[in-house]
Design a protein around this motif. Structure first.
Motif: not given
Length: 437
Positions: A314, A319, A323-329, A348-349, A351
Motif C-alpha cells: 500500500t 498519503l 492526517r489520520p491514517l484511514d485503515l480502509a486504504v 484511530d485518530d 496521524p
C-alpha cells in the motif's frame, strides 16, 4: 561461567540486493554472484554461529503493487536461496544453511530428493525454513488461494510426506558390502503410497538415507496455528516476542506445550528470539543515536514509509503525513499482523506521522527500551535471556560484510569471554550442533 547460547543470523534481505540504499553498496559487491554471501558465511562460522536462515518471498506481490516492492528493492527482486545454499556449504565446514521454502512451490517427491541431495553434499548441514505464505499461490497453481490454517494443514501434509520418503530406506537397506557385491537390499525399501488432501505420490525415494540426521526444520509462525506447527514439527523456532521475562517464559511454554501435545519433548526444539541490535562503541554514542531518533525529519519518515509500503503493499508515501491514517486504504490481501505492527496502540485518530515516528524511534539496551547499545550491554541481555531458560538468539540484518563486522567485531569477544558463544563445533552436522548444549 554463563549458560551457552545458540546463535543464528537471519538474512533479512534474502538472496537480493545486499547494501542497496546504504553507503556500503560502494564496496562494489555484485549481489547476484556468490562471493559476498560466501565471505559473510565464513565470518559467521569463524564467530561460532550455528546457522544462517535465508529469507525468501517468491512473489513480487499483487500486480497493482509490484512497483512499491521493487522501486527501492525492499520487496524484491530475490533469487532462489535453495540454489545459493551449495555455494555457502562450499565456503564453510560447520555452519548450518537454512533456505526458506514454501510447500506450494515444491512437490513432495521432488523436494525430498533435492533436500536429501543437499543434506549429503553439505555433510548434514541443511535446514529448511518452512513458510506458509499464501500470497504467492497464483504463481504455482490456478487453484483458489488457501486460508491461513489450511495452508498450515498443507505444510504438515507436505512435511509428513517428505519425511516418509526420507525414511523409506529402512535400517539395513544400505548394505554396501563389496565382497558380496551387494550395494543395497531392495527388500528393505519401504513402499510409500501417499493419497492426501493436497498431494498424491508414491515412493520409495531414489536417494540415500541419512547418517547424521534429517535436515533441521525451522518455522517462523507466531499465530496459534503456527506455534502448534512448530511444536509438532520444528527443530528451531524463530521467535518474535517482547523480551521481558514474563513474555519470554510464556512464549516458550506455548511451544513446549505444543511439542508435548504432539508426543515430543521440550528438548526437541530450540527457540531463538529474533533481535536486530545496533552495536556501538560507547554508551555516549548510543545515547546520541537514541536522542536523534526521537525527532526524525520528514526524509527519515519517508524512508520508513517506503519500506512499510512494500511490506503492506500500500503506497503510504502518497498519503498526507498529518492526517489520520484511514485503515480502509489497506486491501483485504494485506496481513492484519503487519497493519497492527504499523499502528501499535495508537488510536484511530492518530496521524500517519505518529505511526512512522514510533517506528523511527530507537531505544537503549541498557534500560531495555530498545536495542541500541554496546557489546557489553547486548551480552548482558543475552545472558539474562539464558537465565530465563532461553536457547539462543537470531540476529537480523542483510549479508553485506560491513553489516556483519559492524555487529560482530566487538560483540563476539565479549560473548566468548562470558562463555555464552561456542568456541568449537561438534561433528555430525547441524542437528548435532543444535543439541550440543
Amino acid at each position: 561461567m554463563s549458560r551457552p547460547q545458540h546463535f543464528g543470523w537471519f538474512l533479512a534481505r534474502g538472496f537480493g540486493p545486499q547494501g542497496w540504499g546504504h553507503p556500503s553498496l560502494d564496496w562494489d559487491y555484485d549481489w547476484t554472484r556468490p562471493e559476498i554471501y560466501q565471505e559473510a558465511a565464513r565470518t559467521l562460522e569463524q564467530a561460532g554461529f550455528d546457522l544462517v536462515i535465508i529469507e525468501d518471498a517468491p512473489s513480487l506481490g499483487s500486480p497493482s503493487t509490484i512497483d512499491l516492492r521493487v522501486r527501492h528493492a525492499f520487496g524484491g527482486p530475490k533469487h532462489d536461496p535453495l540454489l545459493l545454499a551449495p555455494y555457502l556449504f562450499q565456503a564453510t565446514r560447520h555452519l548450518g544453511v537454512v533456505p526458506t521454502v514454501n510447500p506450494a512451490a515444491y512437490l513432495p517427491y521432488t523436494a525430498a530428493r533435492q533436500f536429501a541431495t543437499l543434506q549429503h553434499l553439505s555433510g548434514h548441514r541443511l535446514g529448511l525454513n518452512v513458510v506458509t505464505d499464501t500470497g504467492s499461490a497464483r504463481h504455482f497453481s490456478a487453484d483458489a488461494q488457501l486460508g491461513h490454517d489450511e495452508a498450515y494443514d498443507r505444510a504438515e501434509e507436505w512435511l509428513d510426506g517428505i519425511r516418509s520418503l526420507w525414511r523409506s530406506w529402512e535400517d539395513g537397506a544400505l548394505v554396501r558390502d563389496r565382497p558380496s557385491d551387494v550395494f543395497a537390499d531392495g527388500a528393505r525399501l519401504r513402499a510409500v503410497h501417499h493419497r492426501g488432501s493436497h498431494y498424491s505420490f508414491d515412493g520409495p525415494l531414489n536417494a540415500l538415507p541419512f547418517t547424521d540426521g534429517e535436515p533441521a526444520i525451522v518455522s517462523p509462525g507466531g499465530s496459534g496455528r503456527g506455534l502448534g506447527f512448530a511444536g509438532a514439527n520444528s527443530d528451531v523456532q524463530l521467535a518474535l516476542a517482547p523480551l521481558d521475562e514474563a513474555s519470554v517464559r510464556a512464549y516458550r511454554a506455548k511451544i513446549h506445550d505444543a511439542a508435548t501435545a504432539a508426543g515430543r519433548s521440550a528438548e526437541d526444539i530450540r527457540i531463538l528470539f529474533a533481535i536486530q541490535p545496533v552495536i556501538v562503541s560507547s554508551a555516549e554514542e548510543a545515547d546520541r543515536i537514541v536522542a536523534a531518533s526521537a525527532r526524525p525529519d520528514d526524509a527519515a519518515l519517508v524512508q520508513i514509509a517506503r519500506k512499510q509500503s512494500s511490506d503492506l503493499e500500500t503506497d503510504l508515501t502518497a498519503l498526507d503525513l498529518d492526517r489520520p491514517l484511514d485503515l480502509a486504504v489497506f486491501g483485504e490481501h494485506v496481513s492484519q499482523g503487519s497493519i497492527r505492527r504499523l499502528i501499535g496502540d495508537r488510536g484511530d485518530d492518530a496521524p500517519l506521522r505518529a505511526h512512522l515516528t514510533a517506528l523511527a524511534r530507537s531505544g537503549r539496551l541498557s534500560d531495555r527500551s530498545g536495542f541500541v547499545g554496546t557489546a557489553v550491554e547486548f551480552a548482558d541481555l543475552v545472558e539474562e535471556l539464558g537465565e530465563w531458560g532461553n536457547d539462543g538468539v537470531l540476529l537480523w540484518g542483510d549479508f553485506h560484510p560491513v553489516t556483519l563486522h559492524r555487529t560482530l567485531d566487538e560483540l563476539v569477544p565479549e560473548l566468548r569471554r562470558r562463555g555464552i558463544l561456542r568456541r568449537k563445533y561438534v561433528d555430525g552436522g547441524l542437528q548435532a550442533n543444535l543439541r550440543a548444549f
